[in-house]
Scaffold this motif. Structure first.
Motif, PDB file in Angstrom:
ATOM      1  N   THR A   1      31.243  15.707 -16.654  1.00  0.00           N
ATOM      2  CA  THR A   1      30.187  15.406 -17.519  1.00  0.00           C
ATOM      3  C   THR A   1      29.746  16.424 -18.415  1.00  0.00           C
ATOM      4  N   MET A   2      30.099  17.678 -18.366  1.00  0.00           N
ATOM      5  CA  MET A   2      30.151  18.815 -19.177  1.00  0.00           C
ATOM      6  C   MET A   2      31.150  18.660 -20.412  1.00  0.00           C
ATOM      7  N   VAL A   3      32.178  18.410 -19.958  1.00  0.00           N
ATOM      8  CA  VAL A   3      33.229  18.116 -21.025  1.00  0.00           C
ATOM      9  C   VAL A   3      32.789  16.722 -21.750  1.00  0.00           C
ATOM     10  N   ALA A   4      32.398  15.631 -21.321  1.00  0.00           N
ATOM     11  CA  ALA A   4      31.998  14.556 -21.853  1.00  0.00           C
ATOM     12  C   ALA A   4      30.867  14.974 -23.152  1.00  0.00           C
ATOM     13  N   ASN A   5      29.972  15.806 -22.274  1.00  0.00           N
ATOM     14  CA  ASN A   5      28.953  16.177 -23.369  1.00  0.00           C
ATOM     15  C   ASN A   5      29.334  16.903 -24.568  1.00  0.00           C
ATOM     16  N   HIS A   6      30.416  17.866 -24.171  1.00  0.00           N
ATOM     17  CA  HIS A   6      30.927  18.588 -25.483  1.00  0.00           C
ATOM     18  C   HIS A   6      31.444  17.703 -26.608  1.00  0.00           C
ATOM     19  N   ILE A   7      32.252  16.622 -25.848  1.00  0.00           N
ATOM     20  CA  ILE A   7      33.004  15.774 -26.991  1.00  0.00           C
ATOM     21  C   ILE A   7      32.227  14.863 -27.752  1.00  0.00           C
ATOM     22  N   TYR A   8      31.020  14.681 -27.235  1.00  0.00           N
ATOM     23  CA  TYR A   8      29.957  13.823 -27.702  1.00  0.00           C
ATOM     24  C   TYR A   8      29.159  14.933 -28.848  1.00  0.00           C
ATOM     25  N   GLN A   9      29.241  16.230 -28.492  1.00  0.00           N
ATOM     26  CA  GLN A   9      28.908  17.132 -29.580  1.00  0.00           C
ATOM     27  C   GLN A   9      29.576  17.247 -30.579  1.00  0.00           C
ATOM     28  N   LEU A  10      30.950  17.250 -30.346  1.00  0.00           N
ATOM     29  CA  LEU A  10      31.918  17.262 -31.588  1.00  0.00           C
ATOM     30  C   LEU A  10      31.952  16.311 -32.458  1.00  0.00           C
ATOM     31  N   THR A  11      31.710  14.893 -31.957  1.00  0.00           N
ATOM     32  CA  THR A  11      31.497  13.927 -32.796  1.00  0.00           C
ATOM     33  C   THR A  11      30.343  14.043 -33.905  1.00  0.00           C
ATOM     34  N   GLN A  12      29.015  14.521 -33.332  1.00  0.00           N
ATOM     35  CA  GLN A  12      27.962  14.760 -33.936  1.00  0.00           C
ATOM     36  C   GLN A  12      28.208  15.835 -34.936  1.00  0.00           C
ATOM     37  N   ILE A  13      28.847  16.980 -34.536  1.00  0.00           N
ATOM     38  CA  ILE A  13      29.178  17.986 -35.636  1.00  0.00           C
ATOM     39  C   ILE A  13      30.044  17.445 -36.907  1.00  0.00           C
ATOM     40  N   VAL A  14      31.154  16.957 -36.500  1.00  0.00           N
ATOM     41  CA  VAL A  14      32.019  16.324 -37.628  1.00  0.00           C
ATOM     42  C   VAL A  14      31.084  15.319 -38.496  1.00  0.00           C
ATOM     43  N   ASP A  15      30.082  14.523 -37.931  1.00  0.00           N
ATOM     44  CA  ASP A  15      29.492  13.883 -38.620  1.00  0.00           C
ATOM     45  C   ASP A  15      28.561  14.556 -39.410  1.00  0.00           C
ATOM     46  N   LEU A  16      27.986  15.402 -39.017  1.00  0.00           N
ATOM     47  CA  LEU A  16      26.996  16.406 -40.222  1.00  0.00           C
ATOM     48  C   LEU A  16      27.911  17.126 -41.312  1.00  0.00           C
ATOM     49  N   LEU A  17      29.159  17.336 -41.036  1.00  0.00           N
ATOM     50  CA  LEU A  17      30.085  17.531 -42.167  1.00  0.00           C
ATOM     51  C   LEU A  17      30.626  16.463 -42.858  1.00  0.00           C
ATOM     52  N   GLY A  18      30.098  15.266 -42.669  1.00  0.00           N
ATOM     53  CA  GLY A  18      30.557  14.056 -43.678  1.00  0.00           C
ATOM     54  C   GLY A  18      31.932  13.743 -43.188  1.00  0.00           C
ATOM     55  N   ILE A  19      32.295  13.684 -41.961  1.00  0.00           N
ATOM     56  CA  ILE A  19      33.543  13.141 -41.455  1.00  0.00           C
ATOM     57  C   ILE A  19      33.151  12.090 -40.413  1.00  0.00           C
ATOM     58  N   GLU A  20      33.970  11.026 -40.716  1.00  0.00           N
ATOM     59  CA  GLU A  20      33.875   9.971 -39.740  1.00  0.00           C
ATOM     60  C   GLU A  20      34.458  10.376 -38.681  1.00  0.00           C
ATOM     61  N   SER A  21      34.303   9.862 -37.298  1.00  0.00           N
ATOM     62  CA  SER A  21      34.851  10.113 -36.068  1.00  0.00           C
ATOM     63  C   SER A  21      35.193   8.747 -35.544  1.00  0.00           C
TER      64      SER A  21
END
Length: 278
Positions: free
Chosen positions: A221-241
């Motif tokens: 669950t912790m890793v899944a949550n971090h992967i979700y965070q990664l998609t949110q971070i790159v989205d804020l940088l203007g990068i599609e995921s």
């Protein structure tokens, strides 16, 4: 500078090789050490050259200006530190070796004093003691600085390589990058991925990042949550995921966590995703 100081300098300079010979002869067998008596001919040749340089530098402290000695000290430290980092020699071994050099060096000073007898003044001995001991101390300090700088530089380079191997962002086209995550992913590794990948994507000017999880054997669950965070971070940088290779158990874990991946494109395989995209 006194006449006696000049005489001492000349005496030491004439016995530079003798100091080195005694220092080398005093070595003992030490497993895995560059200073071992049985370290080999090439190593002994290198140590002989470096020790001769050490002795000349120390002797020069008696005559040369402060600026000249500082330049000699820095050159010596850079050369020796680089050599010891390459040979993976710990600092304490260098300290011990330099301490033995100091002891032999002072034996030669004592020999000179005994030879000259009453011509040597107390003020001469005080000056020599201060100059020589300070020179040895400064050599060790300067060496430690350079050694630390080189080790830090090497560790930084190794860390960068580990990060790159841990989460390689591969540029496929001018705008598309792929992040293949392979093997077990624990919280430590996924945090490293979270720190490294966004920076790398910006550096490579990635516009669309495909995060491929097909090589992940287990995810909690912790890793899944971090992967979700990664998609949110790159989205804020203007990068599609886009997430690819999501296994049923990963999907189930994400749903149980309440993670909303609906805004992110997901595909069963990277091949499928790229065929549709391209």
């Amino acid at each position: 500078m006194s006449e006696n100081t000049q005489k001492l300098f000349d005496f030491l300079h004439a016995h530079i090789n003798g100091i080195t010979d005694e220092w080398l002869a005093a070595r003992k067998p030490i497993k895995g050490s560059i200073y071992s008596k049985d370290a080999g001919d090439e190593t002994e040749k290198m140590l002989r050259e470096q020790n001769k340089w050490t002795n000349i530098t120390i002797a020069s402290s008696l005559l040369t200006s402060r600026e000249t000695f500082d330049e000699n000290k820095k050159s010596w430290a850079i050369h020796v530190a680089h050599s010891r980092v390459i040979s993976r020699t710990p600092i304490y071994e260098v300290q011990e070796a330099l301490s033995k050099v100091r002891h032999i060096f002072w034996n030669y000073v004592n020999e000179f004093v005994d030879r000259e007898g009453e011509q040597i003044l107390r003020s001469d001995i005080m000056y020599w003691s201060n100059a020589i001991n300070l020179a040895f101390d400064e050599l060790m300090i300067e060496f430690s600085k350079k050694y630390d700088e080189l080790m830090h530089s090497r560790l930084t380079a190794q860390q960068s390589l580990i990060e790159e191997l841990n989460a390689p962002v591969i540029k496929l086209t001018n705008r598309i990058g792929v992040l293949p995550i392979i093997g077990d992913v624990d919280t430590t590794r996924v945090q490293s991925i979270l720190d490294y990948v966004p920076r790398k994507c910006v550096e490579l000017d990635v516009e669309h990042l495909y995060i491929d999880l097909s090589g992940v054997t287990l995810i909690d669950t912790m890793v899944a949550n971090h992967i979700y965070q990664l998609t949110q971070i790159v989205d804020l940088l203007g990068i599609e995921s886009t997430l690819t290779g999501i296994r049923p158990e990963i999907a189930q874990t994400s749903v149980q966590l309440g993670l909303d991946f609906t805004a992110i494109q997901t595909y069963s395989s990277l091949q499928q995703a790229l065929q549709i995209q391209v």
